[in-house]
Write a protein that holds these residues in place. Structure first.
Motif, PDB file in Angstrom:
ATOM      1  N   ARG A 114       0.826  -1.213   0.000  1.00  0.00           N
ATOM      2  CA  ARG A 114       0.000   0.000   0.000  1.00  0.00           C
ATOM      3  C   ARG A 114       0.855   1.256   0.000  1.00  0.00           C
ATOM      4  O   ARG A 114       0.553   2.233  -0.703  1.00  0.00           O
ATOM      5  CB  ARG A 114      -0.917  -0.017   1.223  1.00  0.00           C
ATOM      6  N   ALA A 115       1.925   1.241   0.780  1.00  0.00           N
ATOM      7  CA  ALA A 115       2.814   2.404   0.817  1.00  0.00           C
ATOM      8  C   ALA A 115       3.482   2.619  -0.539  1.00  0.00           C
ATOM      9  O   ALA A 115       3.664   3.757  -0.985  1.00  0.00           O
ATOM     10  CB  ALA A 115       3.869   2.225   1.904  1.00  0.00           C
ATOM     11  N   ALA A 116       3.865   1.533  -1.200  1.00  0.00           N
ATOM     12  CA  ALA A 116       4.487   1.642  -2.517  1.00  0.00           C
ATOM     13  C   ALA A 116       3.536   2.283  -3.519  1.00  0.00           C
ATOM     14  O   ALA A 116       3.935   3.133  -4.332  1.00  0.00           O
ATOM     15  CB  ALA A 116       4.939   0.270  -3.008  1.00  0.00           C
ATOM     16  N   LEU A 117       2.276   1.896  -3.471  1.00  0.00           N
ATOM     17  CA  LEU A 117       1.289   2.488  -4.378  1.00  0.00           C
ATOM     18  C   LEU A 117       1.092   3.971  -4.079  1.00  0.00           C
ATOM     19  O   LEU A 117       0.924   4.783  -4.993  1.00  0.00           O
ATOM     20  CB  LEU A 117      -0.035   1.732  -4.265  1.00  0.00           C
ATOM     21  N   ALA A 118       1.129   4.335  -2.785  1.00  0.00           N
ATOM     22  CA  ALA A 118       1.017   5.746  -2.426  1.00  0.00           C
ATOM     23  C   ALA A 118       2.248   6.522  -2.869  1.00  0.00           C
ATOM     24  O   ALA A 118       2.148   7.663  -3.350  1.00  0.00           O
ATOM     25  CB  ALA A 118       0.817   5.883  -0.917  1.00  0.00           C
ATOM     26  N   LEU A 119       3.415   5.911  -2.731  1.00  0.00           N
ATOM     27  CA  LEU A 119       4.662   6.558  -3.141  1.00  0.00           C
ATOM     28  C   LEU A 119       4.669   6.812  -4.645  1.00  0.00           C
ATOM     29  O   LEU A 119       5.206   7.821  -5.124  1.00  0.00           O
ATOM     30  CB  LEU A 119       5.843   5.670  -2.752  1.00  0.00           C
ATOM     31  N   ARG A 120       4.023   5.934  -5.357  1.00  0.00           N
ATOM     32  CA  ARG A 120       3.979   6.041  -6.819  1.00  0.00           C
ATOM     33  C   ARG A 120       3.233   7.298  -7.284  1.00  0.00           C
ATOM     34  O   ARG A 120       3.456   7.781  -8.397  1.00  0.00           O
ATOM     35  CB  ARG A 120       3.314   4.787  -7.385  1.00  0.00           C
ATOM     36  N   THR A 121       2.387   7.848  -6.437  1.00  0.00           N
ATOM     37  CA  THR A 121       1.615   9.036  -6.817  1.00  0.00           C
ATOM     38  C   THR A 121       2.366  10.335  -6.564  1.00  0.00           C
ATOM     39  O   THR A 121       1.908  11.406  -6.978  1.00  0.00           O
ATOM     40  CB  THR A 121       0.290   9.083  -6.048  1.00  0.00           C
ATOM     41  N   LEU A 122       3.506  10.280  -5.875  1.00  0.00           N
ATOM     42  CA  LEU A 122       4.239  11.495  -5.526  1.00  0.00           C
ATOM     43  C   LEU A 122       5.044  12.017  -6.710  1.00  0.00           C
ATOM     44  O   LEU A 122       5.514  11.250  -7.554  1.00  0.00           O
ATOM     45  CB  LEU A 122       5.185  11.222  -4.352  1.00  0.00           C
ATOM     46  N   ASP A 123       5.236  13.317  -6.741  1.00  0.00           N
ATOM     47  CA  ASP A 123       6.030  13.968  -7.771  1.00  0.00           C
ATOM     48  C   ASP A 123       7.370  14.389  -7.172  1.00  0.00           C
ATOM     49  O   ASP A 123       7.418  15.327  -6.365  1.00  0.00           O
ATOM     50  CB  ASP A 123       5.301  15.195  -8.316  1.00  0.00           C
ATOM     51  N   PHE A 156      11.485  11.289   4.717  1.00  0.00           N
ATOM     52  CA  PHE A 156      10.904  10.028   4.252  1.00  0.00           C
ATOM     53  C   PHE A 156      10.431   9.168   5.419  1.00  0.00           C
ATOM     54  O   PHE A 156       9.410   8.484   5.345  1.00  0.00           O
ATOM     55  CB  PHE A 156      11.948   9.291   3.420  1.00  0.00           C
ATOM     56  N   GLY A 157      11.159   9.204   6.531  1.00  0.00           N
ATOM     57  CA  GLY A 157      10.787   8.388   7.676  1.00  0.00           C
ATOM     58  C   GLY A 157       9.417   8.739   8.219  1.00  0.00           C
ATOM     59  O   GLY A 157       8.612   7.850   8.524  1.00  0.00           O
ATOM     60  N   SER A 158       9.123  10.030   8.328  1.00  0.00           N
ATOM     61  CA  SER A 158       7.808  10.452   8.815  1.00  0.00           C
ATOM     62  C   SER A 158       6.712  10.057   7.838  1.00  0.00           C
ATOM     63  O   SER A 158       5.614   9.650   8.245  1.00  0.00           O
ATOM     64  CB  SER A 158       7.792  11.969   9.034  1.00  0.00           C
ATOM     65  N   TRP A 159       6.996  10.163   6.552  1.00  0.00           N
ATOM     66  CA  TRP A 159       6.013   9.755   5.547  1.00  0.00           C
ATOM     67  C   TRP A 159       5.715   8.261   5.660  1.00  0.00           C
ATOM     68  O   TRP A 159       4.561   7.836   5.603  1.00  0.00           O
ATOM     69  CB  TRP A 159       6.538  10.086   4.150  1.00  0.00           C
ATOM     70  N   LEU A 160       6.753   7.456   5.848  1.00  0.00           N
ATOM     71  CA  LEU A 160       6.547   6.013   6.008  1.00  0.00           C
ATOM     72  C   LEU A 160       5.715   5.716   7.248  1.00  0.00           C
ATOM     73  O   LEU A 160       4.827   4.857   7.226  1.00  0.00           O
ATOM     74  CB  LEU A 160       7.895   5.300   6.092  1.00  0.00           C
ATOM     75  N   ALA A 161       5.989   6.423   8.347  1.00  0.00           N
ATOM     76  CA  ALA A 161       5.221   6.212   9.575  1.00  0.00           C
ATOM     77  C   ALA A 161       3.751   6.564   9.363  1.00  0.00           C
ATOM     78  O   ALA A 161       2.859   5.849   9.831  1.00  0.00           O
ATOM     79  CB  ALA A 161       5.818   7.035  10.709  1.00  0.00           C
ATOM     80  N   ARG A 162       3.501   7.660   8.654  1.00  0.00           N
ATOM     81  CA  ARG A 162       2.114   8.043   8.374  1.00  0.00           C
ATOM     82  C   ARG A 162       1.405   7.029   7.490  1.00  0.00           C
ATOM     83  O   ARG A 162       0.174   6.943   7.499  1.00  0.00           O
ATOM     84  CB  ARG A 162       2.068   9.425   7.709  1.00  0.00           C
ATOM     85  N   HIS A 163       2.156   6.264   6.761  1.00  0.00           N
ATOM     86  CA  HIS A 163       1.573   5.246   5.889  1.00  0.00           C
ATOM     87  C   HIS A 163       1.710   3.847   6.474  1.00  0.00           C
ATOM     88  O   HIS A 163       1.746   2.844   5.749  1.00  0.00           O
ATOM     89  CB  HIS A 163       2.200   5.324   4.496  1.00  0.00           C
ATOM     90  N   GLY A 164       1.800   3.799   7.794  1.00  0.00           N
ATOM     91  CA  GLY A 164       1.671   2.539   8.507  1.00  0.00           C
ATOM     92  C   GLY A 164       2.861   1.608   8.473  1.00  0.00           C
ATOM     93  O   GLY A 164       2.711   0.404   8.745  1.00  0.00           O
ATOM     94  N   GLN A 165       4.041   2.134   8.177  1.00  0.00           N
ATOM     95  CA  GLN A 165       5.216   1.265   8.099  1.00  0.00           C
ATOM     96  C   GLN A 165       5.854   1.087   9.474  1.00  0.00           C
ATOM     97  O   GLN A 165       6.226   2.062  10.128  1.00  0.00           O
ATOM     98  CB  GLN A 165       6.228   1.835   7.110  1.00  0.00           C
ATOM     99  N   VAL A 168      19.579   7.022   6.420  1.00  0.00           N
ATOM    100  CA  VAL A 168      18.376   6.296   6.817  1.00  0.00           C
ATOM    101  C   VAL A 168      17.159   7.149   6.503  1.00  0.00           C
ATOM    102  O   VAL A 168      17.251   8.367   6.296  1.00  0.00           O
ATOM    103  CB  VAL A 168      18.415   5.938   8.313  1.00  0.00           C
ATOM    104  N   ALA A 169      15.999   6.492   6.458  1.00  0.00           N
ATOM    105  CA  ALA A 169      14.772   7.149   5.997  1.00  0.00           C
ATOM    106  C   ALA A 169      14.477   8.440   6.750  1.00  0.00           C
ATOM    107  O   ALA A 169      14.024   9.428   6.154  1.00  0.00           O
ATOM    108  CB  ALA A 169      13.598   6.180   6.121  1.00  0.00           C
ATOM    109  N   ALA A 170      14.724   8.467   8.048  1.00  0.00           N
ATOM    110  CA  ALA A 170      14.415   9.654   8.844  1.00  0.00           C
ATOM    111  C   ALA A 170      15.265  10.861   8.456  1.00  0.00           C
ATOM    112  O   ALA A 170      14.896  12.004   8.743  1.00  0.00           O
ATOM    113  CB  ALA A 170      14.601   9.351  10.330  1.00  0.00           C
TER     114      ALA A 170
END
Length: 477
Positions: free
Chosen positions: A155-164, A175-184, A204-206
């Motif tokens: 699901r996160a990958a599909l959401a990431l695919r929509t970003l510009d 990126f770390g906060s975005w991943l956390a918001r998307h349930g990772q 690292v992502a954060a």
């Protein structure tokens, strides 16, 4: 004199003089710029302070071993670097995988193996299916994530695919906060997102700009099925980036000056450029600065950039490389990635190094600010037992050699806000251009980014010189 007068006019002295350029820096960015300029008929002088070309992707001798300073890989989506390899006649020496396959071992989870207890093995592999199905089967069976974490990652990958990635707002987010918001979960970040991200972004992502993370994952995993197939040099990097690059430069007519460091750049009274080197001055119509950002800051003439202090605000990130030579074969794969261990990626460099007996492994450790200056003895004490956990066969092997290479400023730090600090190839000074993986390529600090920056600088310079740019690398439509 009218238009039909057959008498010749007095020649313009400047029109008789061929266009000239000085490229400062012999890394991938500088070599690319020099080749691109020379291919357009410009007389090029390439200056490099080291005794070799290649920048931070080079080789050296250690006894009978030919050692790369660090393991460098590229992906099938790295179209500019592939163009560069073709230009220097090196494509066959840096082959790509037929299909993405990444063995991933988890040192924290032990299972029974043929040689005794060992780490749990999983594999990330693409299938011959369109995006995003090409990775669906591999993710669905990836043993290092729970079923719920696998579904959440999809699901996160599909959401990431929509970003510009070109959206400036994304550069301000991490990126770390975005991943956390998307349930990772923390485990998903470690076993999937950072597994890829740390190796490509050197953070690292954060600590990563969401814009750069979106660029990496969209380009490598979410646009073309084969984009993430991995390639690496089957020979020492020096054979590619120094020997073959220098041959290509010589053939193109570039004058390459090694052990020659520029100490100053200034304008001449007639509007050309003067580059100071030891005991001499080289004049040219245009200059490409293809050196790291701090050195660029020191060489830039006053007024060349609106905010030159941004070059110093763009931080750096280190890469540590550990080299281990065993008396026997301990690894049957060309490489693997590790979880549950300080070890990140391990590559077999035996054949490429020229080792005739035993096995030579190279450990590539990115974003290791806390270890970059540790003594070799401390690193040996920490990492050899870790290799025993990851590779049971090492327990019966003898270590013949253990040494370390360090690149303290290997890449620019891809932190949130870094995109706004990266300058384009253009400066305010006519005829002066910038190149380097740290410039505004849209890519992280990779070999691909370095080549793209060299192309951009050459493109800008050739435009000013009124020369053809048809031969330059262009992104396929």
């Amino acid at each position: 004199m009218n238009d039909t007068d057959p008498r010749p006019t007095d020649p313009d002295p400047d029109s008789e003089r061929p266009a000239s350029a000085v490229v400062i820096g012999g890394g991938l960015a500088g070599v690319t710029a020099a080749l691109a300029l020379a291919d357009a008929g410009v007389g090029v002088t390439l200056l490099e302070g080291r005794p070799r070309l290649g920048g931070l992707a080079f080789s050296f001798q250690r006894g009978d071993l030919t050692v790369d300073n660090g393991q460098h890989v590229y992906l099938r989506c790295c179209s500019a670097y592939r163009w560069f390899l073709d230009r220097i006649d090196a494509t066959a020496l840096a082959p790509l995988q037929d299909r993405l396959t990444v063995p991933v071992v988890d040192a924290a989870t032990r299972v029974r193996t043929r040689s005794g207890e060992g780490p749990k093995l999983g594999t990330l592999r693409r299938a011959a299916l369109p995006v995003p199905l090409h990775l669906a089967q591999s993710l669905a069976t990836y043993p290092h994530l729970s079923p719920g974490e696998r579904l959440g990652a999809a699901r996160a990958a599909l959401a990431l695919r929509t970003l510009d990635p070109d959206d400036p707002a994304l550069d301000e987010q991490d990126f770390g906060s975005w991943l956390a918001r998307h349930g990772q979960s923390a485990r998903a970040v470690e076993a999937l997102w950072d597994l890829v991200g740390v190796a490509t972004l050197n953070a690292v992502a954060a600590d990563v700009s969401l814009a750069l993370a979106a660029k990496v994952f969209k380009t490598g995993l979410l646009q073309d099925p084969g984009a993430a197939d991995i390639g690496w040099a089957a020979v020492p990097l020096g054979e590619l980036h120094d020997t073959l690059a220098r041959k290509a430069l010589d053939t193109a007519g570039v004058r390459t000056e090694l052990r020659t460091r520029a100490s100053g750049i200034s304008r001449t009274p007639d509007g050309r450029w003067a580059v100071k080197v030891q005991g001499a001055t080289i004049e040219a119509d245009t200059v490409v600065l293809a050196v790291p950002q701090r050195e660029t800051h020191e060489l830039l003439p006053t007024g060349s950039l609106d905010a030159p202090e941004r070059l110093l605000a763009l931080g750096t990130s280190p890469i540590l490389n550990l080299h281990v030579v065993y008396d026997r074969t301990v690894l049957r794969r060309p490489f693997f990635a590790a979880l549950g261990s300080p070890v990140q990626w391990v590559f077999d460099r035996t054949e490429a190094s020229g080792l005739a007996d035993g096995q030579y492994l190279a450990l590539s450790q990115s974003a290791v600010h806390h270890e970059i200056d540790e003594p070799v003895a401390a690193l040996r004490e920490r990492y050899l037992p870790e290799l025993e956990r990851l590779l049971p066969a090492t327990r019966r092997a003898q270590v013949r050699d253990f040494f370390v290479t360090r690149e303290r400023t290997a890449t620019f730090a891809p932190a949130p806000g870094s995109g706004a600090l990266r300058p384009t190839a253009h400066t305010r000074a006519p005829g002066l251009f910038l190149a380097g993986a740290w410039t505004a390529t849209g890519w992280p600090a990779t070999m691909e980014g370095a080549v793209r920056s060299g192309v951009s600088a050459a493109d800008a310079a050739l435009g000013v010189l009124g020369r053809s740019r048809a031969h330059l690398f262009r992104e396929a439509a």
